[in-house]
Design an enzyme around this catalytic site. Sequence first.
Site, PDB file in Angstrom:
ATOM      1  N   GLU A 107      11.968  26.611  20.284  1.00 43.49           N
ATOM      2  CA  GLU A 107      12.741  26.997  21.456  1.00 43.49           C
ATOM      3  C   GLU A 107      12.183  28.283  22.039  1.00 43.49           C
ATOM      4  O   GLU A 107      11.446  29.018  21.388  1.00 43.49           O
ATOM      5  CB  GLU A 107      14.211  27.194  21.046  1.00 43.49           C
ATOM      6  N   GLU A 136      14.604  19.870  29.362  1.00 40.27           N
ATOM      7  CA  GLU A 136      15.473  20.668  28.498  1.00 40.27           C
ATOM      8  C   GLU A 136      16.118  21.836  29.229  1.00 40.27           C
ATOM      9  O   GLU A 136      17.281  22.167  28.991  1.00 40.27           O
ATOM     10  CB  GLU A 136      14.659  21.177  27.305  1.00 40.27           C
TER      11      GLU A 136
END
Length: 995
Positions: A202, A176
């Site tokens: 996140e 990511e």
Amino acid sequence: MVKNPFSFRSAPVTFWTTVTYLALLIPIIIINEGTPPAPSEESPIRGTNLTQAWLDLSTLTRGYHPYNSHYNDDLRGSGSDNSEAAVTVFDDLSSNCTFLMSSGVAPAPNTPQVAAYFEGTNILVYIRGKSDDQGRWWDTAAVHDSKQNEKGLTLYFTRSENQPERGIVVMLNNGEEDYLYGARALGQHPLNPYIHTFLNLEGAGAGGRAILFRTTDREVTAAYAGSPDPFGTVIGSDAFGLGFIRSGTDYSVLYDVFGQRGLDLAFFKPRARYHTDQDDARHASKGSLWHMLSASIHTATRLSSDTGDTFIGPRSDGASGKVHNGSPSDGVWFDLFGKGFVLFGLRGMFAWSLTVLIATPLILMLLSYLLHRADKYYLFSSSVKPGDQPDDEALPVGGWKGFFRFPFALVVAGSLTIGAAFLMRKVNPFIIYSSRYSVLAMMVSLFYFSFWAIMRGANFARPSALHRVYVQIWLFILGWAMLVAVTVAEDRLRIGAEYMFVFLESSVFLSLFIALCELFALPKKNAWAQKMRDEQEERDFHRGRLHSPLSSSQIPPPVPNQESTPPGTRHSNHTASTPTIRNEDEDDDAAPTERTPLVGGNADPTRTTFATTYRRSISALVTRARRYSDSDGAGLHHDPFEREQAWSGRLPSWTWFLQFLLLGPFTITLAAQTALMLVDAVHQTGADGSSLLMPYLIAALGVVLLLLPLAPFVHRVSHHVPVFLAAVFAATLVYNLVAFPFSAAARYKVYFVQAVDLETDANRVCYHGVEEYVRAVVDSLPSASGRDVDCAGGSKKAGLVSCCFDGVATPPRLTAGASGGSGKHEEEGYGHLVAVNASRTGEHAARIEIVANNTKACFLEFEKPVSGLSVHGSSGWDERFGQYPDAGVKNVRLWHRRWDEKWVADVQWKDAEGEAASSSSSSSSFSDGDWEVLGDEDLRKRAEGLKGTVVCMWSDANVPGTIPALDEALRFVPAWVAVTKLSEGLVEGRRRFEV
């Protein structure tokens, strides 16, 4: 006599406003800086294990684990059997994607772009829902059943009592950080079409509270609304949507590309620790972990428990190729003190805004009309005549006093505050990096003191009872104009971030409504003018009586004698109620009688003296006062405050407190929370090359909004608070101008990369950042001592410079981290690290083969764009991320999931005339410059070739000695510096090719 504690006097206003601000700001700051305390028990929610989750986080952050590292592989294979129920684990080692890498800025037309090929290694854990179809309803490729090795959120839902209503897919995303590669690879997985909603966890910071970064719609936000400690605002969502925040998260792929609906839940501060050696469990807290875990469990439970058609059905946009997950609606949301959560629809706020825009001016105009009809509209009145006669002299009302004070004070104080922002940007631009509260304190004290000084000074020079209402009128006008823009944005741009202005204008309207209603307590203007004229006449009369002798013309006529003559007396012909009045026409020389006094004359028996005349004048004053009181109901015993207008004595003195309650607490709360959140988000982004002025402007505007509710009342604040704040301003200004901007707790991030020429073995160590601080970093390194340091622009990060020096003293040993590698081969050169074989497969086509040692990432950089690209093993070009650009591609990023595996890429390019050639050379055309001499007279036609560079990346620094330059930096840089990587690799090895 006890004074009213809520009266509009200096002491109560100072006390209540100061207490209100402190009572709101102190808890907001505490909430913003802290995290909810972690529960003391090991399993605060049945099915969770906070202790185990903390140990997992400690294991995860024990070493650097980018996609291109061996520790990443180790973490991927680790796990323990903790689930009570079997789950289905998809160990995805087959998905790959080739796609166009978009940027936050739209590329110019005919500009070559960047493409990527990525091989995913995601792990997807499917937890079957109660209402899911039974059996293996998915494509069974790459499935490993009953691998019960996931924790945290997965462990909770795998317990039988916590089984969700609808199935949940937990994706352990790999790749990511570099460019959301893992989320893009999900698009090739067979489970992707069945995923309707998502919750993305996140990290854009290294601790603190987990903020609700952004959401797709109101319905998914409702799933988060009941979290134990909600935190976030729709402003972040709209900032992403408008492009103010250019960094992306998996949300960008899942929503924008795949069409799924969901939420971003993220750590967002401190930014200075993000992607550094302090981005670990040691510098985090269990409170942070618990805050995210508890919110995740609640949100995922609510999403999976929706068994209706909220997230099922045709799409409202009709987009093909995206999941059919219903019709979302836009929402507006924000938290209150980290405990309450407000959520409503954007269309509802639009209707509310439209109502406020239209209805409130009409209501205020109607109220003003009623005041005018009642002859009590003192606003904008300069004078009034006491009567209807043309020759009556007009009396000054002072109705314009205080009208122009607010805009002048706001412009001056606001300009000073914004000027302070520019001053900080000019003199010490990074001071907000480590001392944001000092900057905020400076701006609060500056605006408060300057605004108070102007308003208080103006009110001292020309006191006005209308000062407060005029400020509220200005606030209403400014708020109404702002609300016009807000309403347009709500309708056209679907933006809800301006909710604060809707609340502010609504509260200003209510406050102004009360202020206008206060005017009904005043006397009528005409009656007041008549009273003033009568009082002036009486004053003139007394002034004349005291300074000049009485004359017959100045003495009022005598009051008739009220004594009655008893019946049967001499004057019995008069009634008892008839006074005996002397006839002025009678002859003064009437004939005397036997009753005539020996001394004196036949004068009227009612005698006029000075005392009786004085008593009669007082009686006339009282009579007139009673007549005035009876005509309007307003007495004479209400004196105006200090030297304000004489007619203002009847104004209520307590309504200001109600107005402050309407204007203050809610607006202060929203402004403080929003300002702190925005400043926290951007105050440390300057090291990334972002604007250095933006954090100061955000702070300045936040301060103005924070103190705006105080504007109508600040002129009654005593000097104690402003003088104290003036001292605070002086102290913080000096500190902010001269203090060093970084510290061990707020380290300045410099970006490291070591570039190696694989053909010449030359290497250069480069640090990217602001030149002033980068040079200080380089000066602290032993390997840079005595070497030339070149600093120039052109950094990969806009706004930064690159300072480089010869790295001969710290050569990398790039095979030291490999299994069985020692790094000794690098002592003989770096040519063995990367092998490139480029060969023609056609007139304008070539095949490029790359084999790199101990890396998973190599990039292709072409001198001219290629019009066609095919990577062996690829599933094909994924047009969901954009069609292949007509202008071609100049950069291709290649990623493997396995070490030391060969890349094979076929490329095509266009000739000088812009046409792609086929495999037959007969279809090509050449210019004169394409002919070259092979012999004395032999000429051969040569097709245009292709030149480029292979750049391979090494990112594994877990084994000491692999990258000595980085080891040296981590050891010798000052304590106020953090070192992180510039791009995908810590070391970049370059080799050129030509076909």
